[in-house]
Design a protein around this motif. Structure first.
Motif, short mmCIF file in Angstrom:
data_model
loop_
_atom_site.label_atom_id
_atom_site.label_comp_id
_atom_site.label_asym_id
_atom_site.label_seq_id
_atom_site.Cartn_x
_atom_site.Cartn_y
_atom_site.Cartn_z
N SER A 136 -64.98 29.49 17.32
CA SER A 136 -64.72 29.75 15.91
C SER A 136 -65.62 28.94 15.00
O SER A 136 -65.88 29.33 13.86
CB SER A 136 -63.25 29.43 15.59
N ALA A 137 -66.11 27.82 15.50
CA ALA A 137 -67.00 27.00 14.68
C ALA A 137 -68.24 27.78 14.29
O ALA A 137 -68.86 27.51 13.26
CB ALA A 137 -67.38 25.73 15.44
N GLY A 172 -67.58 29.73 10.95
CA GLY A 172 -66.95 29.00 9.87
C GLY A 172 -65.54 28.59 10.16
O GLY A 172 -64.75 28.33 9.24
N GLY A 173 -65.20 28.51 11.42
CA GLY A 173 -63.86 28.05 11.77
C GLY A 173 -62.84 29.16 11.81
O GLY A 173 -61.73 28.94 12.29
N ILE A 174 -63.22 30.31 11.35
CA ILE A 174 -62.28 31.43 11.39
C ILE A 174 -62.39 32.10 12.75
O ILE A 174 -63.48 32.52 13.15
CB ILE A 174 -62.59 32.46 10.28
N PRO A 175 -61.30 32.16 13.49
CA PRO A 175 -61.37 32.80 14.81
C PRO A 175 -61.78 34.26 14.67
O PRO A 175 -61.07 35.06 14.06
CB PRO A 175 -59.96 32.66 15.35
N GLN A 198 -57.40 27.18 23.68
CA GLN A 198 -57.50 26.52 22.40
C GLN A 198 -58.89 25.93 22.18
O GLN A 198 -59.47 26.03 21.11
CB GLN A 198 -56.44 25.40 22.31
N ASP A 199 -59.38 25.30 23.24
CA ASP A 199 -60.69 24.67 23.12
C ASP A 199 -61.77 25.71 22.90
O ASP A 199 -62.67 25.54 22.06
CB ASP A 199 -60.98 23.87 24.40
N LEU A 207 -61.32 28.69 21.71
CA LEU A 207 -61.10 29.29 20.40
C LEU A 207 -61.70 28.42 19.30
O LEU A 207 -62.41 28.90 18.41
CB LEU A 207 -59.59 29.47 20.16
N GLY A 208 -61.44 27.11 19.39
CA GLY A 208 -61.96 26.21 18.37
C GLY A 208 -63.47 26.13 18.40
O GLY A 208 -64.13 26.15 17.36
N SER A 209 -64.03 26.04 19.61
CA SER A 209 -65.48 25.90 19.72
C SER A 209 -66.19 27.16 19.24
O SER A 209 -67.18 27.09 18.51
CB SER A 209 -65.86 25.62 21.18
#
Lengths: 574, 521
Positions: A193-194, A197-200, A186-187, A189-191
């Motif tokens: 994806s940033a 633009g936040g989209i994975p 998750q971490d 993926l979030g990092s």
């Protein structure tokens, strides 16, 4: 309490006396017998305090008695002399010897008691029978209640195969790593994806998945460790069961040991009872033995006392013999010592006579020197003036006014010189004839003849040589040779007591007074050994003994000549 | 021969070829419009009216409008997507945000997923009896981690953060936790281990996945951002249904309070940053994940209260209405571009953009509505009409929603099924013209060069010395591009205004004035 030498010293100090006021014989007596020494202190104190001759004589008599009884000697009028008391012991054959010993007291006797009879014999026999017939110990068998578990666990260890699905630890790790893997996914993926633009993105999804895979891989890495732990766990279980089984086994043995100890305690109780009976029996026997031994000891005591008494009597007997032998030996030693002293005295007298001769010769030589000096002076005087004055003329036998020089004057001078040389030659010849073997006298003569001129008179010579071994014969020889007289005081200082001490008589040659030069006891003893008659013997006889140094010794002590017969077997001393 | 002195008759020509935008200031002059209707900067500096509008739908009581792939709106209590009702909402104004597959509807906390044609609530709740027990996690036995029920299935998904309330037997279990796994029958929820007191709860328990009641929302970096009061919220990454996930990872939710006075008045995502506005400040949130999100404040004019729909980007500049007027914001200090409005104040602005121009419908102090258009290319404003727009949206065209209809405006291509407006009346009234002469003057002739669409008409009027009567100079109907000489009855005046109005599309290229200059009296 017997007195000590310190007591003697204390009494001496209290009396205001010092050791210098006691002769060495008195001090020796005080050391051997402090009580006698103290008595001597009192006597000397009384002597010094006496104001009349009669009191002094009485005090001297008291001291002499103490010396005679306790020391076997007397000290003379002033207590400074040593005069051994006559003992009659003149040879070793005179020393007492023991005779047979007899003891008259009745010896004690001993009667033994009857034999010991024990009152505990039956009891002891009964107890001993019980011990002999004591039953054997029987032990319960051991049953291992863990045998099944041990076999099962042992099989689990020996056939160990790790199964993660049954391992709770693996389960825990799986949950942990899955959780962390998902969190990481998750971490990630979030990092990641940033960045988009936040989209994975597909990359973000892959990165997240691989982050999770990483943790899953770590979970797999744990399996060897978990397998090892599971194996260790199986071993621990087996060890735990084994330990418990060991505890059971130990408890079993504790119980068995307790029972066996009880069994032994019962046996030991019988043994203790038997020991107690034996102790009582022993006590009774000891009482019997004590009673028996008491009688025996009493007998032994009496016998001992008898033996002691007998030994004491025998001791007294031997002591008396030993004491007598001691006294005899002491007397003998004293006589020998006196003889030795006489010899020394004679030798000293001889030496003194030699010195007297040499001194006299020196004196003569001095006079000759003076003659020579006068000759020389006169000759020098005649030569210097060239004319003989009254003295010069008188000396050389020429006329007053006679001229020096020429054959006549030389003849006169030579004549006078020959005269003087004749005098010197005669003197030397006289000395040599008088004591040709006296090298010392010859030396003195030579010195004098050599114009040494350092000795002017006999008194000075005597004074100078007072520390030497001048003998009376030396002095007499010098006096006879040179016609000198001696100063009585100087002679007194030489310590030749009895020779020049009277101040008026001078020597009494040819009379019996020569014996005064000798210690009478040693003189008589030496005469006795030499077979001389004390009444008719002459000084020449004694001088021969003194000269016989192989058999006699002599020595001057306090102005007295002691002469003693040498002991042939005295190499080791006695 | 002596000839008489011939003097200049003082007639001069003044030509205007550049027709400026709306500017009501006294200084506007002949280069600007003191008043206008339906004018446009499409051919600037040529004077032209706006293009025709196309009505795409008729609504009954439209309260919110948006466009993202399709248009969507709320009419009455229905939510329409692409003209089809998809669900029911409460009546009233709404704010929308499009997030990935979601269209978020606030304050109803509803969502619509066009891909699956799914309309629902962002929140979920379940009430019933439960037991807290040991369970499983990642296919392994786990302790004190499970909520089970024998009742209806739980309406949650793995990863949802749910608030547990109503526990009386085990009050420690009243907490907010994240569901890690859900059983196949959805009757068991599995959490991390050892977070519950184990046992059956005697009372009724409520499990709820909630989101905050946000006044304004926007999408940024795949998160739904919103604000209410002083608080900024962000949903979990890509998941607008979860605002309470605080798991310590980059996909977590986020919330932060700010300390400045006043409530937030709007928010907008601009240049990749979620930006939150108060009337006096702007908060720009930096960072890429909750652990490094940081709201940086700029104390400057923010969004006027009630104008949270005025945000629109035209020419890469964000425009919005502040209490001091329309602001142009490029990420730094916003610039007020409302100078031509003079001292007029507006409110309740609703904005939109076709990417080039900024359209804003706002209400003046007399509550009259105006639709203004700002063309950043020329820096000019044009006023179209008194439209009260409810919302704008871009989907192939710029849509403007009114309470009873939806239009395509700007330079539209006629959408299928749309209806073009029946007529286009326009007018352009210049400011006072003095011809740079403070003395009296007499304009005697106008030369107007123009081109009219067929059937279009143009009227030219003149107003002297701020009078009240417009004098018609000429009505033109020519269809070709040419100049028209328009003689005027000379009238001595200090100043005058021209008003060019018409119907239909036309282009006025220039206006030349022949003016005789007189004395000051």
């Amino acid at each position: 309490m017997a007195a000590t030498y310190q007591d003697f010293t204390n009494e001496m100090n209290k009396a205001g006396l010092t050791e210098d006021q006691f002769s060495s014989y008195d001090l020796e007596l005080a050391k051997k017998n402090p009580g006698a020494g103290i008595e001597l202190v009192y006597a000397k104190r009384d002597y010094l305090a006496a104001d009349t001759d009669s009191k002094r004589i009485a005090a001297n008599a008291t001291a002499e008695k103490i010396r005679s009884e306790s020391g076997g000697y007397t000290g003379g009028s002033f207590g400074t002399e040593y005069h051994p008391t006559e003992t009659g012991i003149t040879s070793m054959n005179d020393i007492a010897t023991p005779s047979s010993f007899a003891y008259s007291e009745q010896q004690p006797t001993y009667t033994a008691p009857s034999a010991y009879n024990s009152a505990y014999t039956d009891t002891e026999s009964s107890l001993l029978d019980s011990m002999v017939n004591y039953a054997d110990y029987k032990r319960d068998p051991y049953t291992n209640q863990y045998a099944g578990q041990q076999a099962e666990l042992l099989s689990g260890v020996t056939n160990f195969k790790y199964d993660p699905s049954t391992d709770p630890l693996y389960s825990a790790y799986k949950k942990q790593y899955t959780r962390e893997g998902q969190r990481s996914m998750q971490d990630t993926l979030g990092s990641v994806s940033a960045a988009t633009g936040g989209i994975p993105s597909s990359y973000a999804v892959s990165a997240g998945q691989q982050a999770n895979d990483y943790y899953m891989g770590q979970l797999g890495d744990k399996i060897p460790e978990l397998s090892q732990q599971a194996f260790a766990n199986a071993q621990s279980k087996l060890n735990a069961v084994n330990t418990q089984e060991q505890l059971d086994y130990s408890k079993y043995w504790d119980g068995q040991n307790f029972d066996y100890q009880a069994y032994l305690d019962d046996y030991e109780r019988l043994n203790s009872n038997l020991s107690a009976a034996n102790a009582l029996d022993t006590t009774a026997y000891n009482q019997y033995a004590t009673d028996r031994d008491y009688g025996l000891n009493e007998y032994n005591t009496l016998l001992g006392q008898y033996n002691t008494n007998r030994n004491f009597g025998y001791g007294q007997y031997t002591d008396e013999i030993a004491n007598q032998q001691y006294l005899d030996t002491t007397a003998y030693d004293r006589a020998a010592a006196a003889s030795s002293a006489e010899t020394a005295s004679q030798q000293y007298a001889d030496t003194l006579a030699q010195q007297d001769f040499e001194n006299q010769y020196k004196i003569e030589a001095l006079n000759q020197t003076a003659e020579s000096n006068e000759y020389n002076n006169m000759l020098s005087r005649w030569k210097a003036t060239g004319t003989a004055d009254s003295a010069t003329a008188d000396y050389f036998g020429v006329d007053e006014g006679a001229k020096y020089g020429g054959a006549e004057s030389e003849q006169d001078v030579a004549k006078k010189k020959a005269e003087i040389e004749s005098i010197v030659a005669n003197t030397a010849q006289s000395y040599a004839s008088a004591n040709a073997s006296n090298a010392a006298a010859a030396k003195y003569y030579a010195d004098i003849n050599g114009d040494d001129g350092t000795v002017s008179d006999i008194d000075a010579v005597l004074n100078d040589t007072s520390a030497g071994n001048w003998t009376k014969s030396n002095v007499d020889a010098i006096k006879a040779e040179f016609g000198y007289t001696t100063d009585q005081e100087v002679m007194d200082n030489l310590g030749w007591d009895g020779v020049y001490t009277d101040g008026t008589g001078g020597e009494t040659a040819g009379s019996s007074s020569w014996k005064d030069d000798y210690d009478q006891d040693s003189l008589n003893s030496a005469a006795k050994y030499a077979g001389l008659d004390p009444e008719t013997m002459t000084e020449s006889d004694i001088m021969n003994l003194i000269d016989d140094t192989d058999n006699y010794s002599s020595k001057i002590i306090n102005g007295k000549i002691y002469i003693a017969k040498k002991t042939k077997n005295s190499a080791g001393g006695r | 021969m002596r000839q008489p002195t011939v003097t200049n008759d003082a007639i001069a020509r003044h030509t205007s070829q550049s027709f400026g935008g709306y500017d009501i200031r006294e200084s506007s002059g002949e280069q600007s419009a003191a008043a206008m209707t339906n004018m446009s900067s499409d051919q600037y500096p040529v004077m032209t009216p706006r293009k025709y509008r196309y009505k795409t739908s008729v609504q009954t009581s439209l309260t919110a409008f948006g466009a993202y792939d399709k248009t969507f709106l709320v009419d009455g209590t229905s939510f329409y997507y692409d003209g089809v009702s998809q669900g029911t909402v409460t009546a009233g104004t709404k704010v929308f945000a499009a997030l990935n597959a979601y269209i978020i509807i606030m304050p109803d906390k509803k969502y619509y997923k066009p891909a699956t044609d799914e309309f629902g609530s962002l929140e979920a709740s379940w009430t019933g009896t439960v037991s807290f027990a040991d369970g499983t996690l990642y296919e392994e036995p786990a302790t004190a981690n499970t909520i089970t029920t024998s009742g209806t299935a739980f309406p949650f998904s793995a990863g949802d953060a749910i608030a547990i309330s109503g526990c009386t037997t085990y009050p420690n279990n009243n907490q907010t936790s994240i569901i890690r796994e859900i059983s196949a029958d959805a009757k068991s929820l599995y959490f991390y281990e050892n977070i519950f007191d184990v046992g059956a709860e005697s009372g009724t328990v409520t499990l709820a996945r909630t989101i905050p009641a946000m006044d304004y929302i926007c999408e940024c970096s795949n998160r739904l951002w919103g604000c209410k009061g002083d608080t900024i919220y962000a949903s979990a990454l890509g998941d607008p249904t979860n605002f309470n996930k605080f798991d310590g990872v980059a996909t977590d939710s986020f919330a932060a309070d700010v300390g400045s006075p006043g409530d937030f008045t709007g928010c907008f995502s601009y240049l990749g940053y979620p930006i939150f506005f108060k009337e006096d400040s702007i908060y720009k949130v930096y960072g890429s994940k909750p652990s490094n999100f940081e709201a940086m404040k700029s104390a400057t004019l923010g969004c006027a209260s009630g104008s949270h729909l005025s945000f629109a980007i035209a020419g890469e500049v964000l425009y919005y209405l502040s209490r001091a007027g329309i602001m142009a914001y490029t990420g730094g200090i916003p610039e007020n571009i409302s100078g031509p409005f003079g001292g007029a104040r507006y409110k309740n602005a609703v904005g939109g953009s076709d990417g080039i121009k900024y359209y804003v419908s706002m209400q003046d102090s007399a509550d009259a509505w105006h639709l203004f258009v700002f063309d950043p290319r020329y820096g000019v404003w044009h006023r179209e009409d008194a439209t009260h727009a409810v919302g704008f949206g871009w989907y192939a065209n710029l849509y403007m929603a009114l309470s009873a209809s939806v239009w395509v405006i700007g330079t539209p291509s006629a959408p299928s099924g749309s209806t073009v407006e029946s007529s286009l009346a326009w007018s352009y009234e210049t400011g006072d013209i003095t011809e740079n002469d403070v003395a009296k003057k007499e304009t005697v002739k106008l030369i107007v060069r123009c081109e009219l669409e067929t059937s279009s008409t143009v009227k030219i009027e003149i107003l002297y010395d701020s009078g009240s009567v417009w004098v018609t100079a000429k009505d033109l109907t020519a269809a070709v591009k040419q100049s028209y000489y328009i003689p005027l009855l000379p009238r001595r005046c200090d100043h005058y205004r021209l008003k060019i109005s018409g119907t239909g599309y036309a282009m006025i290229y220039s206006i030349t004035r022949e003016t005789a200059h007189g004395s000051a009296y």
